[in-house]
Design a protein around this motif. Structure first.
Motif, short mmCIF file in Angstrom:
data_model
loop_
_atom_site.label_atom_id
_atom_site.label_comp_id
_atom_site.label_asym_id
_atom_site.label_seq_id
_atom_site.Cartn_x
_atom_site.Cartn_y
_atom_site.Cartn_z
N ALA A 1 138.64 50.66 62.59
CA ALA A 1 137.74 49.53 62.31
C ALA A 1 136.77 49.85 61.17
O ALA A 1 136.48 48.98 60.33
CB ALA A 1 136.97 49.15 63.57
N ALA A 2 136.28 51.09 61.12
CA ALA A 2 135.35 51.47 60.06
C ALA A 2 136.02 51.39 58.69
O ALA A 2 135.41 50.93 57.71
CB ALA A 2 134.84 52.89 60.31
N ILE A 3 137.26 51.82 58.62
CA ILE A 3 137.99 51.76 57.35
C ILE A 3 138.20 50.30 56.93
O ILE A 3 137.97 49.92 55.77
CB ILE A 3 139.34 52.49 57.47
CG1 ILE A 3 139.12 53.98 57.69
CG2 ILE A 3 140.20 52.27 56.22
CD1 ILE A 3 140.38 54.75 58.04
N MET A 4 138.63 49.48 57.88
CA MET A 4 138.97 48.11 57.55
C MET A 4 137.74 47.26 57.23
O MET A 4 137.82 46.28 56.48
CB MET A 4 139.75 47.47 58.71
CG MET A 4 141.10 48.10 58.96
SD MET A 4 142.16 48.14 57.49
CE MET A 4 142.25 46.40 57.10
N SER A 5 136.59 47.63 57.77
CA SER A 5 135.38 46.80 57.58
C SER A 5 134.57 47.19 56.35
O SER A 5 133.61 46.52 56.01
CB SER A 5 134.49 46.90 58.81
OG SER A 5 134.01 48.23 58.98
N ASN A 6 134.96 48.28 55.67
CA ASN A 6 134.16 48.76 54.54
C ASN A 6 135.06 49.16 53.38
O ASN A 6 135.23 50.35 53.07
CB ASN A 6 133.29 49.94 54.97
CG ASN A 6 132.18 50.24 53.98
OD1 ASN A 6 132.21 49.78 52.83
ND2 ASN A 6 131.21 51.03 54.40
N GLY B 1 147.77 48.11 63.62
CA GLY B 1 146.44 48.41 64.15
C GLY B 1 145.68 47.16 64.56
O GLY B 1 145.04 47.12 65.62
N ILE B 2 145.75 46.13 63.74
CA ILE B 2 145.06 44.87 64.08
C ILE B 2 145.71 44.23 65.30
O ILE B 2 145.01 43.71 66.20
CB ILE B 2 145.08 43.91 62.87
CG1 ILE B 2 144.24 44.48 61.73
CG2 ILE B 2 144.56 42.53 63.27
CD1 ILE B 2 144.29 43.67 60.45
N TRP C 1 142.48 46.92 67.23
CA TRP C 1 141.55 47.93 66.74
C TRP C 1 140.57 47.37 65.71
O TRP C 1 139.56 48.02 65.40
CB TRP C 1 142.32 49.09 66.11
CG TRP C 1 143.19 49.84 67.07
CD1 TRP C 1 143.22 49.72 68.43
CD2 TRP C 1 144.17 50.83 66.74
NE1 TRP C 1 144.15 50.57 68.97
CE2 TRP C 1 144.75 51.27 67.95
CE3 TRP C 1 144.61 51.39 65.54
CZ2 TRP C 1 145.75 52.24 67.99
CZ3 TRP C 1 145.61 52.35 65.57
CH2 TRP C 1 146.17 52.77 66.79
N ALA C 2 140.88 46.25 65.13
CA ALA C 2 139.99 45.64 64.11
C ALA C 2 140.30 44.16 64.03
O ALA C 2 141.35 43.70 64.50
CB ALA C 2 140.20 46.31 62.75
N VAL C 3 139.38 43.42 63.45
CA VAL C 3 139.61 41.98 63.25
C VAL C 3 140.28 41.80 61.89
O VAL C 3 140.16 42.63 60.98
CB VAL C 3 138.29 41.20 63.31
CG1 VAL C 3 137.67 41.32 64.69
CG2 VAL C 3 137.32 41.68 62.23
N GLY C 4 140.98 40.70 61.74
CA GLY C 4 141.66 40.41 60.49
C GLY C 4 142.99 39.74 60.76
O GLY C 4 143.42 39.60 61.92
N SER C 5 143.64 39.32 59.71
CA SER C 5 144.93 38.63 59.84
C SER C 5 146.07 39.64 59.77
O SER C 5 146.50 40.05 58.69
CB SER C 5 145.10 37.60 58.72
OG SER C 5 146.40 37.04 58.76
#
Length: 532
Positions: free
Chosen positions: A232-237, A371-372, A376-380
């Motif tokens: 999530a940290a990677i995907m959000s930044n 992963g999404i 593990w993270a938000v997104g399409s």
């Protein structure tokens, strides 16, 4: 004259003799006519070359892409031997870091940052193949000839931490390129992958980071590893963790003339062109999805085309051999042209073939989609999934909408390079038509993950070593078939053996590692920590 000789020349000779005697053995045996140290840039170049995993080897067989039909050249058995041994390369990584620091590199420098990348890349790869491995106490030379084994969890956690640090260091170097030392040790050179572009290296570091997190999916709940949080940290930044944006960012090994030929080329076609055939695991998946990539990577089975009069562009004309088939039977069937062979135009007609992707954009897209989908993270996830499919197709020259030409070698032809020996067919493609098939279109949950992994398997054909085997071992996707031809009592082996040198030179630690993991046996069917 005699007085002069006694007074000046003889004492000088004696002085030289005494001076020589005071030199150490190492000084006396040092050849001053050759370099006694290697620049960091030269070591870096050697590391890049030695870590490349190229096509047309046994790893493709273990991935069930491509099979031996003739036992003189190899077999399709999962009787694994020793895993990869990258310790010599890792020693060069250590020396590269030391040389960079000794020649002007600051505490943070390009070689130091990429040294962390290679430690993560190579230690994790060996661990994924074998399980627990020496890491913390390794690479110390005479300081420790019998290094203890680190648990696989420790290896993977340290690898994630190295990548986190490498990303941070590269970010600082990119933001302030003149602020970290001067001289040779502060400037990246001899980069065969990215032409010394640190921005592309940072993207590669994070692509590997994502890859390892996905490989740890069975340990997503481990509080120490923090797999979902890291993802999530990677995907959000994206500013802090830049990611590959297209195939132009691929870490890929490019073949050039005359220094290094593609493993399949006109020189060896006569020897090996018919000694392997396509696997049903790969070809069957493509044909079941009516995937146009089969027209680029394979050729139709000539028995179906020439004798049964099927269309060469009918998906039903493409047939791979069952990997579990007895090799003698496979050999006979291959001789009767009952199987598809690899596409000769793409893989044999030139000396340069296609670049060999080590870590690439399509794989990254599928890893992010997985992963999404796992939450593990938000997104399409669907957008990343589609991007991966489109990028893979584009790498074969297949447009999203339009046509491309498929080339199939005419049996009995005399020249693999001559265009006249290929039949050409126009193939119509429409991405939405392909994508909207029920077996392709994205969906959430486990069914969606299966589709993502199937598409990743297709995209990794001929690329990235054992990644497809690791994915199958972790998830069971795609379905690998077994039988007499795969040996190992019709089982897909779960790990490679440790190098023979460990048994003889590091016996105590080797035996302890086996006892801790596999009941004391170096068992290719043993289940390592990451799979539990």
């Amino acid at each position: 004259m005699k007085t002069i000789l006694k007074k000046y020349i003889l004492p000088a000779a004696l002085l030289l003799s005494v001076s020589s005697c005071k030199k150490s053995f190492n000084e006396l045996t040092q050849n001053t006519n050759v370099p006694n140290s290697v620049p960091a840039a030269l070591l870096f170049n050697g590391i890049l070359t030695s870590t490349a995993e190229l096509p047309d080897g046994q790893k493709e067989v273990y991935d069930q892409y491509y099979l031996y039909n003739y036992d003189y050249y190899g077999n399709n058995r999962y009787d694994f031997g020793s895993g990869d041994n990258y310790y010599s390369t890792l020693k060069n990584v250590t020396v590269m870091e030391q040389q960079a620091a000794a020649t002007g590199g600051a505490a943070i420098n390009p070689y130091e940052a990429l040294g962390k990348f290679f430690r993560a890349y190579l230690f994790s790869k060996m661990s994924l193949e074998m399980g627990d491995i020496p890491m913390t106490e390794a690479l110390k030379g005479l300081g420790n000839l019998e290094p203890a084994y680190d648990p696989q969890k420790t290896v993977m956690q340290q690898s994630l931490d190295w990548l986190e640090s490498a990303n941070s260091d590269l970010g600082q170097l990119i933001a302030n390129p003149s602020g970290f030392g001067t001289g040779e040790g502060a400037t990246l050179k001899n980069d065969i992958y990215f032409g010394n572009d640190l921005k592309k290296w940072q993207k590669t570091v994070n692509a590997l980071y994502i890859r390892l997190l996905v490989q740890l999916s069975n340990k997503a709940s481990d509080a120490d590893l923090k797999v979902p949080a890291r993802f999530a940290a990677i995907m959000s930044n994206p500013a802090k963790y830049p990611l590959m944006e297209s195939a132009a960012d691929n870490m890929q090994y490019t073949f050039v003339i005359p220094n290094n030929y593609y493993p399949m080329n006109p020189n060896n076609f006569g020897q090996s062109g018919s000694r392997k055939n396509m696997s049903s695991t790969y070809v069957g998946l493509l044909t079941s999805l009516k995937d146009p990539r089969v027209f680029v990577t394979a050729e139709p089975a000539r028995d179906l085309v020439d004798k049964q009069k099927q269309s060469p562009t009918d998906f039903a004309s493409f047939v791979g051999a069952d990997p579990g088939l007895d090799q003698g039977t496979m050999y006979n069937n291959a001789g009767l042209q009952k199987y598809s062979f690899i596409n000769r135009k793409r893989y044999y007609s030139t000396y340069t073939g296609e670049p060999s992707i080590q870590i690439g954009y399509p794989e990254l897209m599928f890893n992010i989609a997985e992963g999404i989908t796992r939450g593990w993270a938000v997104g399409s996830a669907e957008t990343f999934y589609q991007n991966g499919i489109k990028a893979s197709m584009a790498s074969y020259g297949i447009p999203e909408n339009g046509t491309f030409i498929a080339y199939f070698y005419r049996p009995g032809s005399d020249d693999i390079q001559a265009s006249k020996n290929y039949d050409a067919y126009t193939i119509n493609v429409a991405f939405n038509e392909y994508y909207n098939q029920a077996a392709v279109k994205y969906e959430t949950g486990n069914a969606g993950i299966t589709k993502i992994l199937q598409q990743k398997y297709i995209a990794l054909f001929r690329h990235s070593g054992l990644e497809s085997y690791f994915t199958y071992r972790r998830t069971g996707v795609p379905n690998f078939t077994t039988g007499p031809g795969t040996g190992n009592s019709s089982r897909i082996a779960k790990r490679f053996l440790y190098p023979n040198s460990e048994r003889t030179a590091n016996t105590k630690n080797y035996q302890s590692a086996l006892q801790n993991q596999f009941g004391g046996n170096d068992d290719i069917n043993g289940v390592m920590w990451i799979l539990k």
